[in-house]
Design an enzyme around this catalytic site. Structure first.
Site, short mmCIF file in Angstrom:
data_model
loop_
_atom_site.label_atom_id
_atom_site.label_comp_id
_atom_site.label_asym_id
_atom_site.label_seq_id
_atom_site.Cartn_x
_atom_site.Cartn_y
_atom_site.Cartn_z
N ARG A 171 12.10 15.58 50.50
CA ARG A 171 11.99 17.03 50.37
C ARG A 171 13.38 17.62 50.23
O ARG A 171 14.25 17.39 51.06
CB ARG A 171 11.29 17.64 51.58
CG ARG A 171 9.85 17.21 51.65
CD ARG A 171 9.11 17.90 52.76
NE ARG A 171 7.86 17.21 52.96
CZ ARG A 171 6.98 17.51 53.91
NH1 ARG A 171 7.21 18.49 54.74
NH2 ARG A 171 5.86 16.83 54.01
N SER A 214 4.67 20.23 51.27
CA SER A 214 3.75 20.60 52.34
C SER A 214 3.87 22.04 52.81
O SER A 214 3.62 22.96 52.04
CB SER A 214 3.95 19.63 53.50
OG SER A 214 2.94 19.78 54.42
N HIS A 215 4.30 22.25 54.06
CA HIS A 215 4.34 23.59 54.63
C HIS A 215 5.65 24.31 54.33
O HIS A 215 5.83 25.45 54.74
CB HIS A 215 4.14 23.50 56.14
CG HIS A 215 5.18 22.64 56.79
ND1 HIS A 215 5.16 21.27 56.67
CD2 HIS A 215 6.28 22.94 57.50
CE1 HIS A 215 6.21 20.76 57.30
NE2 HIS A 215 6.91 21.76 57.82
N ASP A 235 -2.27 24.49 55.19
CA ASP A 235 -0.91 24.60 54.68
C ASP A 235 -0.84 24.41 53.16
O ASP A 235 -1.87 24.26 52.50
CB ASP A 235 0.02 23.62 55.41
CG ASP A 235 -0.22 22.17 55.03
OD1 ASP A 235 -1.35 21.85 54.61
OD2 ASP A 235 0.71 21.36 55.16
N ASP A 264 -0.17 22.00 51.08
CA ASP A 264 -0.84 20.86 50.43
C ASP A 264 -2.19 20.52 51.06
O ASP A 264 -2.80 19.52 50.68
CB ASP A 264 0.08 19.62 50.45
CG ASP A 264 0.38 19.13 51.85
OD1 ASP A 264 0.45 19.96 52.77
OD2 ASP A 264 0.56 17.91 52.04
N ASP A 294 -3.20 19.58 54.13
CA ASP A 294 -3.48 18.55 55.14
C ASP A 294 -3.41 19.09 56.57
O ASP A 294 -3.87 18.44 57.49
CB ASP A 294 -2.59 17.31 54.96
CG ASP A 294 -1.11 17.62 54.95
OD1 ASP A 294 -0.74 18.81 55.04
OD2 ASP A 294 -0.31 16.67 54.85
N ARG A 295 -2.84 20.29 56.75
CA ARG A 295 -2.80 20.88 58.10
C ARG A 295 -3.89 21.93 58.26
O ARG A 295 -4.36 22.48 57.27
CB ARG A 295 -1.47 21.57 58.35
CG ARG A 295 -0.31 20.65 58.33
CD ARG A 295 0.94 21.41 58.71
NE ARG A 295 2.06 20.49 58.73
CZ ARG A 295 3.17 20.69 59.42
NH1 ARG A 295 3.31 21.78 60.14
NH2 ARG A 295 4.14 19.80 59.38
N THR A 330 5.68 10.25 65.38
CA THR A 330 5.34 11.39 64.53
C THR A 330 5.27 10.98 63.06
O THR A 330 6.14 10.26 62.58
CB THR A 330 6.40 12.48 64.74
OG1 THR A 330 6.28 12.96 66.07
CG2 THR A 330 6.23 13.62 63.76
N GLU A 358 -2.16 15.07 65.32
CA GLU A 358 -0.81 15.41 65.74
C GLU A 358 -0.81 16.85 66.23
O GLU A 358 -1.61 17.67 65.76
CB GLU A 358 0.16 15.30 64.56
CG GLU A 358 0.33 13.91 64.03
CD GLU A 358 1.44 13.85 62.99
OE1 GLU A 358 2.52 13.37 63.33
OE2 GLU A 358 1.24 14.32 61.86
N SER A 409 1.15 19.02 65.45
CA SER A 409 1.66 19.90 64.40
C SER A 409 0.55 20.37 63.45
O SER A 409 0.74 20.41 62.25
CB SER A 409 2.73 19.17 63.62
OG SER A 409 2.23 17.92 63.15
N LYS A 422 -3.91 13.32 56.94
CA LYS A 422 -4.59 14.34 57.73
C LYS A 422 -5.29 15.28 56.76
O LYS A 422 -4.95 15.33 55.59
CB LYS A 422 -3.60 15.07 58.62
CG LYS A 422 -2.36 15.65 57.95
CD LYS A 422 -1.41 16.13 59.03
CE LYS A 422 -0.18 16.82 58.46
NZ LYS A 422 0.88 15.86 58.08
#
Ligand code: VG1
Ligand code: CO
Length: 554
Positions: free
Chosen positions: A25, A117-118, A282, A284, A286-287, A350, A369, A371, A382
């Site tokens: 990233r 991601s986020h 989020d 992408d 996954d959260r 993690t 997780e 998060s 996730k």
């Protein structure tokens, strides 16, 4: 069937192409440098365990700025490396869980996921590239390390002279023995969700509770089209049940991170409009975050409750629970569920990549997780949308005995039975790296001094102080330095880690956990305030980082 030629383009290594917790990233501007993206993709292709020739790869991302350019580059590099087929989401869109599903379903060699991601998106923000293996999960450290090693020595990449592909049309295009298949981004994922959950049960619940209000905030990330199809088309909820549902290149200028700070629009609407069930995902997809009016489901509790209510979900009811897992900083709420059910609990570092081996070996069904990441062995990432449907299923299931049930009733019932693991995370984002490293060094000195074990600090006695190290029970690989943890005699813990997903400076994460068997009604920050004070004193965080307050509190 057009053919193409392959050119060997010379290049020089770029520093720092080291994948972190979840892929590489960096700022978009960094990826836009001439050959930067090409170098990293070439290294990724070269690191594929059986080589890139003949491979089938799934490609897609979260819709952020630079996605389309990156895909065109990947197409040319893939053909240049004799990859046999790319399966690409329409307009380049695939949520991370949808990509994981497609890798498994198509028995692909792997996938290239384009997401940070986020992290915020847009020309001045972040982009990311991540490689997933044939099990659908993030590449393990052995592979990401290989990618990194290749990037430090790269001198050329193989580029095919192909024209830009049209990603807007579903269909297959062939260039000699290289195939590009553009597919609907959502279809396969919807099929999967319908196999896992009881959509009839959910529909009946919404019929019985027409007043039950749902609001799902996609935060302008990738889940908009997925949510719309599942909630509105399949479950028949009104259009007003989704918000920020069209993916945008800069996430509407926001920070697509589903927590109480960055999803404040949702939080405000849930309170103002008496929403029973609010959710966010989020960039992408996954959260996930789950809230209701006056209710917040802490992610550590979320995974514990999904495990406790596994029978509400046909997928688990059929197969049973093989085992449970959490990341080290995640609270021990799920440990208590595992104990009660008499199944094994694993504690991993993690990052989702550590769950994959356990799942492949049939040792883990549900994991999570702190998060805002929750998932199961239906895929190897996730899964935000899955978690949200899992929670709707819990509510529908619980409403059979308590027709008016709400989120707080479900949480309180759980706490009354298991006790409560109060948990909070403080993030200090983009602090000066030097200060953050000094603080970690200071803490390392503390844990290395074995005379600290048994020492009393305020009202807590140190029982264990170390840097978490994990030996994978399946392949024996060892991951060191996964977070400094200080565990007290009463089971309370404080943990310090530096983030591996940031793109600028350092982000310090402080995790605090305290268990109480009886009192479960105290507000979290009040319940843990003495531990926070202890953690700040012990680490000298304010002194080292110059930050008096965290950027985000969860
Ligand atoms: C963070 C979270 C971690 C999560 C990772 C990727 O990593 O703490 O639990 O797996 O992000 O999630 P770090 O190293 O910044 O603490 V995602 O949705 O950004 O792919
Ligand atoms: Co994500």
């Amino acid at each position: 069937m057009a053919s193409f030629s392959i050119k060997e383009v010379s290049t020089k290594p770029f520093e720092g192409q080291k994948p972190g917790t979840s892929g590489l990233r960096k700022r978009v501007k960094v990826f836009q440098q001439e050959n930067y993206t090409e170098n990293f993709v070439q290294a990724t292709l070269s690191a594929i365990p059986d080589g890139p020739a003949g491979a089938t790869l799934i490609v897609g991302g979260d819709g952020r700025y630079f996605l389309k350019e990156a895909i065109q580059k990947i197409i040319r590099l893939a053909a240049g490396n004799r990859v046999s087929k790319l399966v690409i989401g329409q307009n380049g869109i695939l949520s991370t869980p949808a990509a994981s599903n497609l890798i498994r379903k198509r028995k692909a060699t792997g996938g290239i996921l384009l997401t940070a991601s986020h992290n915020p998106g847009g020309p001045d923000n972040d982009f990311g590239i991540k490689y997933n293996m044939n099990n659908g999960g993030p590449a393990p450290e052995s592979v990401t390390e290989r990618i990194y090693q290749i990037t430090t020595k790269i001198s050329s990449f193989h580029n095919a002279d192909l024209p830009d592909a049209d990603l807007s049309k579903i269909g297959t295009t062939k260039f000699a023995d290289f195939t590009i298949e553009v597919i609907d981004s959502v279809d396969d994922y919807v099929i999967l969700m319908k196999e896992i959950f009881d959509f009839e049960l959910l529909k009946n619940f919404f019929k019985k509770r027409p007043d039950f209000k749902v609001l799902f905030d996609s935060m302008h990330g990738v889940t908009g089209p997925y949510n719309h199809r599942l909630l509105v088309t399949e479950l028949g909820l009104p259009e007003s049940s989704v918000m920020n549902a069209s993916p945008s290149e800069d996430f509407g200028g926001g920070h697509p991170d589903p927590n109480l700070t960055y999803a404040h629009d949702l939080v405000e609407r849930v309170e103002a409009e008496n929403i029973d069930f609010g959710a966010a995902s989020d960039g992408d997809g996954d959260r996930n975050m789950i809230i209701g009016k006056g209710a917040f489901v802490n992610p550590s509790d979320s995974v514990a409750l999904i495990a406790a209510y596994a029978d509400a979900i046909p997928y688990f009811k059929k197969a049973g629970l093989k085992g449970l897992a959490r990341s080290m900083p995640t609270s021990g709420a799920i440990d208590r569920v595992a104990k009660k059910k008499g199944i094994q609990l694993f504690e991993v570092p993690t990052g989702w990549k550590f769950f994959g081996n356990l799942m492949d070996a049939g040792k883990c069904s549900i994991c999570g997780e702190e998060s805002f990441g929750t998932g199961s062995d239906h895929i190897r990432e996730k899964d935000g949308v899955w978690a949200i449907i899992a929670w709707l299923s819990i509510i529908a299931f619980a409403s059979e005995t308590n027709p008016k049930v709400g989120l707080n009733d479900i949480l309180n019932k759980h706490y009354a039975e298991y006790g409560r693991n109060y948990f909070s995370r403080y993030d200090y984002e983009e602090v000066d790296s030097e200060g953050a490293n000094k603080m970690m060094a200071h803490l390392t000195a503390f844990i290395n001094d074995k005379s600290n074990v048994g020492k009393k600090i305020d009202s807590y006695e140190v029982a264990q102080a170390d840097n978490f190290e994990y030996t994978d029970p399946i392949d024996g690989s060892v991951s060191k330095n996964q977070g400094i943890r200080i565990i007290f005699k009463d089971g309370s813990r404080i943990i310090f880690r530096l983030s591996g997903t940031g793109s600028q400076g350092a982000t310090v994460r402080l995790y605090v956990e305290k268990y109480t068997a009886k009192d479960y009604t105290t507000e979290t920050q009040t319940a843990i305030q003495d531990l926070i004070k202890l953690a700040l004193d012990l680490s000298k965080l304010v002194e080292f980082t110059g930050r008096k307050t965290p950027t985000v509190i969860t």
